[in-house]
Design a protein around this motif. Sequence first.
Motif, PDB file in Angstrom:
ATOM      1  N   ASP B 555       0.848  -1.197   0.000  1.00  0.00           N
ATOM      2  CA  ASP B 555       0.000   0.000   0.000  1.00  0.00           C
ATOM      3  C   ASP B 555       0.888   1.254   0.000  1.00  0.00           C
ATOM      4  OD1 ASP B 555       0.957   0.379   2.550  1.00  0.00           O
ATOM      5  OD2 ASP B 555      -0.949   0.009   3.568  1.00  0.00           O
ATOM      6  N   ASP B 556       0.290   2.411   0.207  1.00  0.00           N
ATOM      7  CA  ASP B 556       1.046   3.670   0.156  1.00  0.00           C
ATOM      8  C   ASP B 556       2.164   3.722   1.192  1.00  0.00           C
ATOM      9  OD1 ASP B 556      -0.429   4.556  -1.882  1.00  0.00           O
ATOM     10  OD2 ASP B 556      -1.662   5.972  -0.733  1.00  0.00           O
ATOM     11  N   TYR B 557       1.996   2.898   2.257  1.00  0.00           N
ATOM     12  CA  TYR B 557       3.016   2.883   3.308  1.00  0.00           C
ATOM     13  C   TYR B 557       3.899   1.640   3.231  1.00  0.00           C
ATOM     14  CZ  TYR B 557       0.873   6.994   5.288  1.00  0.00           C
ATOM     15  OH  TYR B 557       0.420   8.272   5.473  1.00  0.00           O
ATOM     16  N   PHE B 558       3.912   1.008   2.084  1.00  0.00           N
ATOM     17  CA  PHE B 558       4.789  -0.128   1.800  1.00  0.00           C
ATOM     18  C   PHE B 558       4.489  -1.346   2.670  1.00  0.00           C
ATOM     19  CE2 PHE B 558       6.703   3.642   0.167  1.00  0.00           C
ATOM     20  CZ  PHE B 558       7.055   3.254  -1.114  1.00  0.00           C
ATOM     21  N   GLN B 559       3.236  -1.400   3.142  1.00  0.00           N
ATOM     22  CA  GLN B 559       2.781  -2.550   3.909  1.00  0.00           C
ATOM     23  C   GLN B 559       2.189  -3.574   2.941  1.00  0.00           C
ATOM     24  OE1 GLN B 559      -0.246  -1.566   6.801  1.00  0.00           O
ATOM     25  NE2 GLN B 559       0.405  -3.217   8.178  1.00  0.00           N
ATOM     26  N   SER B 560       2.594  -4.841   3.114  1.00  0.00           N
ATOM     27  CA  SER B 560       2.090  -5.877   2.211  1.00  0.00           C
ATOM     28  C   SER B 560       0.747  -6.390   2.743  1.00  0.00           C
ATOM     29  CB  SER B 560       3.098  -7.020   2.109  1.00  0.00           C
ATOM     30  OG  SER B 560       3.110  -7.748   3.328  1.00  0.00           O
ATOM     31  N   SER B 561       0.234  -7.414   2.076  1.00  0.00           N
ATOM     32  CA  SER B 561      -1.045  -7.984   2.538  1.00  0.00           C
ATOM     33  C   SER B 561      -0.855  -8.768   3.835  1.00  0.00           C
ATOM     34  CB  SER B 561      -1.636  -8.878   1.445  1.00  0.00           C
ATOM     35  OG  SER B 561      -0.649  -9.785   0.993  1.00  0.00           O
ATOM     36  N   ILE B 562       0.404  -8.998   4.212  1.00  0.00           N
ATOM     37  CA  ILE B 562       0.687  -9.580   5.542  1.00  0.00           C
ATOM     38  C   ILE B 562       1.066  -8.403   6.440  1.00  0.00           C
ATOM     39  CG2 ILE B 562       2.201 -11.120   6.829  1.00  0.00           C
ATOM     40  CD1 ILE B 562       2.547 -12.682   4.178  1.00  0.00           C
ATOM     41  N   LYS B 586       8.995   6.401   4.211  1.00  0.00           N
ATOM     42  CA  LYS B 586       7.544   6.194   4.222  1.00  0.00           C
ATOM     43  C   LYS B 586       7.193   4.882   4.932  1.00  0.00           C
ATOM     44  CE  LYS B 586       3.623   7.920   2.557  1.00  0.00           C
ATOM     45  NZ  LYS B 586       3.082   7.844   1.200  1.00  0.00           N
ATOM     46  N   ALA B 587       8.013   3.843   4.690  1.00  0.00           N
ATOM     47  CA  ALA B 587       7.757   2.560   5.351  1.00  0.00           C
ATOM     48  C   ALA B 587       7.919   2.704   6.862  1.00  0.00           C
ATOM     49  CB  ALA B 587       8.711   1.496   4.806  1.00  0.00           C
ATOM     50  N   ALA B 588       8.898   3.517   7.295  1.00  0.00           N
ATOM     51  CA  ALA B 588       9.087   3.730   8.734  1.00  0.00           C
ATOM     52  C   ALA B 588       7.822   4.333   9.332  1.00  0.00           C
ATOM     53  CB  ALA B 588      10.284   4.651   8.968  1.00  0.00           C
ATOM     54  N   ARG B 589       7.235   5.287   8.620  1.00  0.00           N
ATOM     55  CA  ARG B 589       5.990   5.878   9.122  1.00  0.00           C
ATOM     56  C   ARG B 589       4.856   4.856   9.079  1.00  0.00           C
ATOM     57  NH1 ARG B 589       5.448  11.327   5.930  1.00  0.00           N
ATOM     58  NH2 ARG B 589       6.660  10.171   4.420  1.00  0.00           N
ATOM     59  N   GLY B 590       4.885   3.995   8.052  1.00  0.00           N
ATOM     60  CA  GLY B 590       3.875   2.940   7.942  1.00  0.00           C
ATOM     61  C   GLY B 590       3.976   1.963   9.104  1.00  0.00           C
ATOM     62  N   ILE B 591       5.218   1.586   9.429  1.00  0.00           N
ATOM     63  CA  ILE B 591       5.439   0.643  10.540  1.00  0.00           C
ATOM     64  C   ILE B 591       4.984   1.286  11.855  1.00  0.00           C
ATOM     65  CG2 ILE B 591       7.270  -0.494  11.881  1.00  0.00           C
ATOM     66  CD1 ILE B 591       8.728  -0.891   9.123  1.00  0.00           C
ATOM     67  N   ASP B 592       5.256   2.563  11.990  1.00  0.00           N
ATOM     68  CA  ASP B 592       4.831   3.269  13.210  1.00  0.00           C
ATOM     69  C   ASP B 592       3.309   3.316  13.298  1.00  0.00           C
ATOM     70  OD1 ASP B 592       5.281   4.869  15.565  1.00  0.00           O
ATOM     71  OD2 ASP B 592       4.589   6.584  14.372  1.00  0.00           O
ATOM     72  N   ARG B 593       2.666   3.580  12.179  1.00  0.00           N
ATOM     73  CA  ARG B 593       1.190   3.576  12.168  1.00  0.00           C
ATOM     74  C   ARG B 593       0.660   2.204  12.585  1.00  0.00           C
ATOM     75  NH1 ARG B 593      -1.825   6.478   7.951  1.00  0.00           N
ATOM     76  NH2 ARG B 593      -2.478   4.438   7.244  1.00  0.00           N
ATOM     77  N   PHE B 594       1.306   1.160  12.035  1.00  0.00           N
ATOM     78  CA  PHE B 594       0.873  -0.212  12.300  1.00  0.00           C
ATOM     79  C   PHE B 594       1.087  -0.575  13.777  1.00  0.00           C
ATOM     80  CE2 PHE B 594       2.547  -4.700  12.365  1.00  0.00           C
ATOM     81  CZ  PHE B 594       1.311  -5.328  12.372  1.00  0.00           C
TER      82      PHE B 594
END
Lengths: 175, 605
Positions: B555-562, B586-594
Amino acid sequence: MEQLLDRIIAGFEAADIEKRKDGQVFFTVPKPKVLPLINHLKMFEGFRNLILMTAVDWIEDNQFQITYLLNNPDTKTDLGIRTFIGRDGEGMDSIHELWGHAATFQREMKEMFGIGFPGSPRVDEPFLLEGWDDIPPMRREFDTKKYSEETYFPRPGRETHDPATYMKQKLYPND
Amino acid sequence: MSIKDILSPFSGWKKVFDEPVVVKDPVNDRPGAPRYRGFHRNDIATCIGCGTCETICENEAIDLVPVQGIETRDGDSGLRPRVDYGRCCWCALCVDVCTTGSLTLSNAYIWVDEDPGVYRFTPGVDDMPWQREEKGWKKPEGNYEFYSLKREPMEHLRPEERNDSFAEMVRGFSKEQAMREADRCVECGICVATCPAHMGIPEYIRAVRDDDMERGLKILYDTNPLPEICGRICTHKCETVCSIGHRGEPVSIRWLKRYIADQNPSEKYKQILETGVLDKNGKKVAIIGSGPAGLSAAHYLSLMGYECTIYEKLPKTGGMMRFGIPEYRLPYDQIDKDIDYILSLGVHIIYNTTVGKDITLDQLKRDYDAVFAATGLHQGRSTRIEGTDHRHVYQATDLLRKVTLGEEIHVGRRIVVIGGGNVAMDITRTLARLQRLKYGEVRIITTSLETEDAMPADSEEVVGSREEGATVIPGWAPRKIDIAEDEIKGLHVVQCLSLFDEKGAFNPQCNFDNHRFFEGDMIVESIGQGMDLVYLTEGIKEHLEMTPRGRIRVDDYFQSSIPWLFFGGDIIQGPDVIHGIANGHKAARGIDRFLSGTADKQQTT
C-alpha cells in the motif's frame, strides 16, 4: 572630443572615462570639482543644455552617485558627469543659477533620495509624493513591499498559492 | 474690452481647413512606443507557474492561481500569474526575472472600463486584445540577468589523472563556488515534487547562501539520512525540472547537497541533529538489507524510538551503494560517514547473515514486532544468447561486488560489455582502470540496444567512459557469442531499430542484414537485475498478494497484505538510491502507524 577630455582630465581630475557611443562620454570627478567643471563647460565649451540630473543609491558603499547629463548642440556631444557624495545628509551644491530647471531635478532628488541642495528654490516642497510620511522611497533601505502591505488594502477575493505547497496537495498529499 | 478681444474668437476660423493637430481616435492612433511597458502577456504553454514573478513584485500585484485545462505535473505547478492593475506599477521586474521567458508586457496602455473588477486578469488565459500584440517589453537578450544562466563549473580529475586509479573524480565545490551556485536558485520549489524524497531543496540551498551549514544539515536529514551518498550519486531528477534550466543551465542541486554534508564533520552530527539521547518505545523492528531503503527506515524508526536490527548477508553495509557503485564515484569513507551515523543511533547490524538461509523469516516474525524487507536487485539478468554459459561471460553486478570486496577478478585483454545503463558504465569504467593497471591499455567495447539519445545511463557517465578509453557503440542487439577452442572470440550483433512495440511492450526489432562483430575474449552482461525472494517461505507466499506483473503488492506505506511484513527499495520502486531512501522513510511511518495503532486515525504524517 579627445582634446576636450584632455582638458577635463587635466583641469578637473576626471577619472573612469567611459565612451558609450559616438559623441557620448561619461566620467567621474571629485565633488569639489563639479561646480567649477559645469561652469567651465557651459561658459567655454558650448555645453549649453542640461538634459537631466539623477541619482543612484550605492548603499553598500554608503554613497550617493549624482549624474549630470550635459549637451553641446553645436558639436552634438553629450557629457555624463558623475560624482559621489556621502549618504548621511551631506548634500550637494545647487546649479539652479546656471539652469533654472535644475531646481526641479534637485527638488525631485530631495524627495526621492533625501539629498539636500541648499538654496535651490522650493527644494523642500513635495514634488510627486503629496503627504508622504516615510523615508525617501528611492533610498535602498526603503522596504517597498512592506510599505505596500501596510498602506494598500488587499482587493477582496484575491487568493494566491505557493507553487511547492500546491504541487504537494495535488501530486503527493499523503507524503 | 478691446477690439482684439472681440475679433479673436473668430480668428480661429481661418484654420478650419488645416490638418488637425489633435488626434481624433487616441485609442487607435496613439500606440505606445515599441518597447513601452503596458499590460501583461503570458505564453501559458511555456509558463511553468514557478511564481518568481509573484515573489519579485514589490507591490504584491501578482497572485498565482489554478487555471482550468492546465494540469499540475512534474515541472509545472499548474498555476499561472494573475495581475492586479490596482497595484501594478509596470516596472517589468516580473518580466525580467521570468525563468521561462513566457511573461512579457505589450505596449498597450489604454483601457477604460467603469468596472474596477476587470482590472485583474490572468494574462494568456483571459483573452485580451494585446495578447497577440507583437510590440512591447521583453527582457533584452544578453544584456543583463538577475541570476547567472551558467552553472558554476565543477572540477573533475582529468582523464589522465583518474584513469588508472579509483580516486574520487569530482572534487566538490569550494565555499565561494557553492555560494555563487546557491545564488542562482530562485527558490520556486518546482523541484520538490519531482524529488522522490521531496527534499526541502530551496530551504537547504538558502542555508548554503546564508552559510549556515548546521541548518542545512538539519534540513537534509528531515527527508534524507544519506546526504553524502546522495550528494554524489543521486540521479538528480530535480535538476531536470529546475526552472532556471528553461533559459539556462539548471542549478547544481546535487553538488550543493554534497557541499552541505561535506562541511559538517561527522563527530558533530549528533549535536547538530539533536539525536544524542533517543527515548525507546520498547518495540522491535527487523530490517532485511542495509541498502538505502533499509538504512533510511532504520534511521527514521530509531528516531521514533524503535529498536532496529538490520540483517545483512554481506560483510559490509550499503548494499548496491557500496557493492554496485565504483569507488571513484562514491568513495567508501563517504558511505561510512553516512552509515556510521545511522548505526550510532543504536541500530544493530548482523553481518554475513542471509535471511532464508541462516535465519528464517518466521523466526524474525517471532522475535520482532514488524519486518521491513529491502533486499534489492542483485541478481544480474542474462541475455541468454548462445554462449552465455561460457566461464568468461560475467554479470556486471557480480564483478562490481567482488572488486569492492577486494577479490581478484578475471580481466580480459579485449572486453565487450552489453548494456546501456549506469551499471554498464560503472563496470566499463572499472574494467578500464583494471585493464590499464594490468596491461597498460584499454580495449573495451560497450554496446547497448538503445541508441545514444535513448541510453538510460547519465550522459556524463557515457562521456566519462569514452574519456577513459572505452568505445561506446549504442544501437546494436547481441545475437551470439563466438567461441572457438573453448575461448571467446567476440560478440555478433545486429542493428537494433526499435525497442518497444506500439503497445509499449519491450519487443526489440532488428535489421538482421546490418551485422557487426565486436572482437573480445571476455563478455560482461549488464542488462538489468532481478530480485531474489528465496527468503519468502511457502506459508508467507500463500498470503502475499502480488500485482498482475508479478511484483509484491504494497500500500502507500509499503505494507504488504501480511500486516507485519513491509517491503521497499528497488524490489518495489526504482531502481535508484533516492527512491530507496523515500521508500524507507515512508515505510518507517507505515510501521509506526501499524505498531502504534494509529493507522486509521493518522492519515498523513
